[in-house]
Design a protein around this motif. Structure first.
Motif, PDB file in Angstrom:
ATOM      1  N   CYS A  51       0.839  -1.193   0.000  1.00 18.27           N
ATOM      2  CA  CYS A  51       0.000   0.000   0.000  1.00 18.27           C
ATOM      3  C   CYS A  51       0.880   1.251   0.000  1.00 18.27           C
ATOM      4  CB  CYS A  51      -0.930  -0.023   1.210  1.00 18.27           C
ATOM      5  SG  CYS A  51      -2.023  -1.461   1.242  1.00 18.27           S
ATOM      6  N   GLU A  52       1.382   1.600  -1.161  1.00 20.31           N
ATOM      7  CA  GLU A  52       2.217   2.797  -1.298  1.00 20.31           C
ATOM      8  C   GLU A  52       2.173   3.296  -2.730  1.00 20.31           C
ATOM      9  OE1 GLU A  52       5.441   3.428  -2.936  1.00 20.31           O
ATOM     10  OE2 GLU A  52       5.127   1.593  -4.067  1.00 20.31           O
ATOM     11  N   ARG A  66      -1.610   3.123  -3.965  1.00 19.61           N
ATOM     12  CA  ARG A  66      -1.686   2.586  -2.604  1.00 19.61           C
ATOM     13  C   ARG A  66      -3.064   2.007  -2.297  1.00 19.61           C
ATOM     14  NH1 ARG A  66      -2.279   8.011  -2.436  1.00 19.61           N
ATOM     15  NH2 ARG A  66      -4.003   8.881  -1.212  1.00 19.61           N
ATOM     16  N   SER A  97       2.448  -1.636   4.727  1.00 21.89           N
ATOM     17  CA  SER A  97       2.049  -0.221   4.733  1.00 21.89           C
ATOM     18  C   SER A  97       3.286   0.665   4.852  1.00 21.89           C
ATOM     19  CB  SER A  97       1.102   0.070   5.901  1.00 21.89           C
ATOM     20  OG  SER A  97       1.793  -0.011   7.137  1.00 21.89           O
ATOM     21  N   VAL A  98       3.157   1.891   4.374  1.00 16.34           N
ATOM     22  CA  VAL A  98       4.262   2.846   4.402  1.00 16.34           C
ATOM     23  C   VAL A  98       3.741   4.149   4.994  1.00 16.34           C
ATOM     24  CG1 VAL A  98       5.972   4.086   3.033  1.00 16.34           C
ATOM     25  CG2 VAL A  98       5.277   1.777   2.363  1.00 16.34           C
ATOM     26  N   SER A  99       4.335   4.562   6.093  1.00 17.21           N
ATOM     27  CA  SER A  99       3.954   5.814   6.755  1.00 17.21           C
ATOM     28  C   SER A  99       5.197   6.682   6.926  1.00 17.21           C
ATOM     29  CB  SER A  99       3.322   5.526   8.124  1.00 17.21           C
ATOM     30  OG  SER A  99       2.187   4.710   7.987  1.00 17.21           O
ATOM     31  N   ASP A 101       7.728   9.829   7.483  1.00 11.92           N
ATOM     32  CA  ASP A 101       7.682  10.978   8.380  1.00 11.92           C
ATOM     33  C   ASP A 101       7.756  12.281   7.573  1.00 11.92           C
ATOM     34  OD1 ASP A 101       7.624   9.272  10.573  1.00 11.92           O
ATOM     35  OD2 ASP A 101       9.809   9.102  10.577  1.00 11.92           O
ATOM     36  N   LYS A 103       5.130  15.384   6.175  1.00 14.01           N
ATOM     37  CA  LYS A 103       3.779  15.922   6.301  1.00 14.01           C
ATOM     38  C   LYS A 103       3.123  16.137   4.949  1.00 14.01           C
ATOM     39  CE  LYS A 103       4.528  18.197  10.758  1.00 14.01           C
ATOM     40  NZ  LYS A 103       4.511  19.482  11.504  1.00 14.01           N
TER      41      LYS A 103
END
Length: 337
Positions: A51-52, A66, A97-99, A101, A103
């Motif tokens: 999911c990216e 994603r 998943s890819v989160s 850092d 914004k």
């Protein structure tokens, strides 16, 4: 943070619409508690999502890839368990998943996104390597085509030898290796010392309008001369020509372990990161996967760049499910599992 989320029975149950008198695939598909349990869990195929779409955005493409896994999963678990579809053959692993850092990804310089893609590569490679070392076949859905590199690395590392690739794509994804993105997964694979990951690469359905000259030069007489084969969409606009050319290609693909790449950009009018008005029909893509599943050594199937919208997510989920079940069904029938 880049994380593998293992699918649970409760999660699958919430996605599955149970109907009296029928059995859905979500009721019979296999799960495992961790990668450590993979080898002892029944099932030949391990299906998971990525999911990216950071790699796509790093390549100045349209975000949305994603979302493909969720569209696929909802449809996949709701097809019928019957003589054609067997949940016992399939482990539904979960998704990566890819989160990052960051914004505001859209405002981030492309090369900075490339550093995140490098981290995604490592996670994808590790998961794929574990699956193949467990004696199973990964089927990967979603994300950008940047993930091809991690998949190739993981596959070759598990097999301890380079592999061949067939890629159904409007683009070569052999762009320069200045930083990682969705357009250079295969050039990065070739960049490894002594072709440790990638032996021979076939691009089937390449579009003339979207291939840089420097890549054509490298293939025709440069560094890729003996390791890349191109089959142009413009040379096979009629389906009869597509079948003829594919039959020729297929005869060359039975000698080494084979990675199968499907970029949804190659399917005409398919909602994808670089949607095209021309290309293969969905029926032809189903035919290709049906045929490739019958080869002796298919190592993995990767379907990427699908970019569903709110309006078409159900249809995209169905299309992806058809491609996956065609591959699984024909592999099972020709490999006695």
């Amino acid at each position: 943070m880049i994380q593998l989320h293992i699918a649970t029975r409760d999660l699958i149950r919430t996605c599955t619409s149970v109907r009296e008198g029928e059995t859905k695939l979500g009721e019979t598909v296999q799960i495992c508690d961790s990668l450590d349990d993979m080898a002892t869990t029944s099932g030949t195929f391990v299906v998971f999502g990525i999911c990216e779409d950071i790699g796509v955005q790093a390549n100045y493409g349209k975000p949305g890839a994603r979302k493909a896994w969720d569209s696929f999963l909802t449809t996949f678990v709701n097809i019928q368990e019957n003589k054609f579809n067997k949940g016992a053959d399939i482990i539904l692993l979960g998704h990566i998943s890819v989160s990052p850092d960051i914004k505001d990804i859209a405002q981030e310089p492309a090369d900075s996104l490339g550093t995140i893609v490098n981290r995604i590569d490592s996670k994808v490679a590790a998961v794929v390597q574990r699956i193949i070392e467990s004696g199973k076949i990964p089927i990967i859905i979603g994300g950008g085509h940047n993930n091809a590199y991690g998949i190739i690395k993981g596959t070759a590392s598990a097999l301890k030898k380079p592999i061949d690739i067939i890629n159904f794509d409007a683009h070569t994804d052999l762009r320069s290796t200045d930083y990682r993105h969705s357009g250079n997964g295969f050039s990065y694979a070739f960049k490894q010392e002594k072709n440790a990951y990638l032996n021979h690469y076939t691009v089937f359905g390449l579009h003339e309008n979207y291939t840089p000259q420097y890549i054509l030069d490298a293939i025709e007489g440069g560094s890729y001369k003996d390791s890349v084969s191109l089959f142009l969409m413009e040379d096979m606009l009629l389906e009869a020509a597509q079948v003829s050319q594919f039959t020729k290609v297929k005869s060359t693909l039975s000698k080494k372990s084979l990675g199968i790449e499907v970029d949804c950009d190659s399917i005409a009018h398919f909602s994808s990161s670089a949607q095209s008005s021309t290309g293969f029909s969905l029926e032809m893509m189903r035919y290709y996967l049906t045929e490739l599943a019958q080869l002796p050594l298919p190592a993995y199937l990767h379907i990427c760049e699908a970019s569903p919208s709110k309006k078409n997510k159900s249809q995209i989920g169905k299309a992806l499910t058809y491609l996956v079940t065609d591959f699984i069904r024909n592999y099972r029938e020709h490999h006695s599992i």
